[in-house]
Enzyme design. Structure first.
Site, short mmCIF file in Angstrom:
data_model
loop_
_atom_site.label_atom_id
_atom_site.label_comp_id
_atom_site.label_asym_id
_atom_site.label_seq_id
_atom_site.Cartn_x
_atom_site.Cartn_y
_atom_site.Cartn_z
N GLU A 186 45.10 36.17 21.02
CA GLU A 186 45.03 36.34 22.49
C GLU A 186 46.18 35.62 23.18
O GLU A 186 46.80 36.13 24.11
CB GLU A 186 43.71 35.78 23.04
N LYS B 29 29.73 32.10 19.70
CA LYS B 29 31.07 32.67 19.85
C LYS B 29 32.10 32.11 18.88
O LYS B 29 32.11 30.94 18.57
CB LYS B 29 31.60 32.42 21.28
N HIS C 99 44.87 57.64 21.16
CA HIS C 99 44.05 57.44 22.36
C HIS C 99 42.87 56.50 22.11
O HIS C 99 41.84 56.60 22.77
CB HIS C 99 43.53 58.78 22.91
N SER D 278 33.10 28.60 22.01
CA SER D 278 32.83 28.58 23.44
C SER D 278 32.01 27.33 23.76
O SER D 278 31.18 26.91 22.97
CB SER D 278 32.03 29.83 23.82
#
Ligand code: ARG
Length: 469
Positions: A300, A293, A166, A287
């Site tokens: 991804e 970043k 979980h 970024s």
């Protein structure tokens, strides 16, 4: 249909004989597949060479005719490889482009190549040859990824991290064990791919349009020349079957699903909240606005590409579901999804195979995280059971201890013996051995368990399997 909307004269088509009017220019574009099926050009030539050789061996073509055809086809292959082949949408597909070119190059003998076959068995043959080549490349890349994973797992056999259910800290595990879980998924993918290849590797050539042919062809011979295990059995099924492509897409969808799950974990682990791993800069991007970043774009994107591959599987299933026997033009729609599924699977494997060996585990952070969230609570319960307490009672006692520790803002291992004994007088000084993370993972010492020595043994077995490929 206006005059300027029509294409060249109908006789220019290889099938133009019974037509009195030229094809509508839009319909010509709409029905053509050459823009995408030219990817199978070399397989088409390979199939034609085997077909022509077989025809000469059974006496349908003379040896000289076969020599001319073979010479012409090889010349065409060279033209294609040099990027000099004049592809034409008017000639509809890869098959008719190459056949027409053959006649351009060698004259009337070229017109004999299509004896005893149809584009229907030809295209089915080409797809199988093309897919077989892709399967072999994908299998090699899968093996490279798995080898890298097993190596990393061995290096990280002693590294302790939190195990989750979980997405809540559950019990400590070793990082090597976690990586080997990924390897198991990929091992099953490899087995599925190998199994799929068996059904891909049959030769439909000779089924002709749908009913077979009246020439004395030798289907076993063309199968052999093309490296297929055997001819397919039934001519109607041979030209209409695309199960093998669907199976491949099902393989690819599961593979991508596994890579996507791993990607999700990499993305989480690379975040400053988890901070478990460092992904090398070369697999990340920055970024344009936030200078701090470093985004895990590669995992991804792999996660994102799963959607398109799942889509291809559904596209092929839907393509087939209402087709009566035998060949239907619908089948021309099989290629783009299949090609893209194979390309995507190969690219994603390559990204992972390059990236995984370069992962840096931040061992201290993993260890610190494993110490949070009462991850050794089950070990305390098991300790009590070993001392004669019934498991349900032990569960209750540990639950009270955890609740107390939360109040004290301490971990279980940080409570004193006296504090722990409030909940059970069965608890002794030796309890602190089982409350350590090292003790917890080492205790799970059986096949498939997370103990470091089990992880190392599992790596040996995994490597043995890889060695047999
Ligand atoms: N371009 C066609 C395809 O991809 C080749 C087979 C065409 N056969 C036919 N009878 N129209 O399926």
């Amino acid at each position: 249909m206006s005059k300027d909307n029509t294409s060249s004269n109908p006789a220019a088509k290889l099938w133009g004989g019974r037509f009195s009017e030229a094809t509508d220019a839009f319909v010509e574009r709409f029905t053509a597949s050459v823009t995408f099926d030219q990817r199978m050009a070399l397989e088409d030539i390979q199939g034609s060479l085997a077909h022509a050789q077989m025809l000469s061996e059974v006496g349908v073509l003379t040896e000289d005719e076969f020599r001319q055809i073979a010479g012409g086809l090889k010349g065409i292959a060279a033209e294609i490889e040099a990027g000099e082949f004049p592809w034409s949408v008017q000639l509809e597909d890869v098959h008719m482009n190459i056949e027409a070119r053959l006649t351009d190059r060698i004259g009337a003998t070229g017109k004999k190549l299509h004896t005893g076959r149809s584009r229907n068995d030809q295209v089915a043959t080409d797809i199988r040859l093309w897919l077989r080549g892709r399967i072999d490349r994908i299998a090699a890349e899968l093996t490279r990824l798995q080898s890298g994973l097993v190596e990393l797992a061995e290096r990280e056999a002693d590294t302790i991290m939190p195990g989750f259910t979980h997405l809540q800290s559950a019990q400590p595990v070793t990082f090597g064990h976690h990586l080997l879980a990924w390897n198991e998924m990929l091992q099953r993918d490899f087995e599925r791919l190998r199994d799929c290849r068996v059904r891909v590797n049959r030769s439909p050539l000779g089924a002709a349009a749908l009913a077979g042919t009246s020439y004395p062809i030798d289907r076993a011979r063309t199968a052999e020349l093309l490296g297929f295990d055997a001819p397919t059995e039934n001519s109607l099924d041979s030209v209409s079957d695309r199960d093998f492509a669907i199976e491949f897409c099902a393989f690819a969808a599961l593979l991508l699903t596994h890579l996507s799950r791993a990607s999700e974990e990499l993305v989480l682990w690379a975040s400053s909240q988890f901070d478990f791993i460092d992904l090398p800069d070369r697999f990340c991007t920055g970024s344009s606005i936030m200078p701090q970043k470093k985004n895990p774009d590669v995992p991804e994107l792999v996660r994102g590409k799963t959607g398109r591959v799942n889509g291809h599987l559904v596209a092929l299933l839907t393509l087939m579901k209402s087709q009566p026997l035998a060949y239907n033009k619908d089948n021309q729609e099989d290629k783009e999804p299949l090609f893209d599924a194979a390309d995507t699977a190969l690219d994603c494997l390559r990204a992972f195979a390059d990236m995984v060996p370069a992962l840096k585990a931040k061992r201290e952070n993993m260890l610190a995280a494993a110490g949070k969230g009462f991850s050794t609570a089950t070990d305390l319960a098991d300790y009590l059971v070993r001392r004669g307490v019934a498991f349900r009672d032990a569960h209750e006692i540990v639950g009270q201890s955890v609740s107390f520790a939360i109040e004290q803002q301490k971990d279980l291992a940080e409570l004193t013996l006296a504090q722990l004994r409030q909940f059970s007088d069965q608890i002794g000084e030796d309890v602190f051995e089982v409350l350590t993370l090292e003790g917890s993972v080492a205790a799970r010492d059986h096949i498939g368990g997370t103990a470091p020595n089990q992880v190392r043994a599992a790596c040996v077995r995994a490597r043995e399997l890889l060695g047999k490929r």
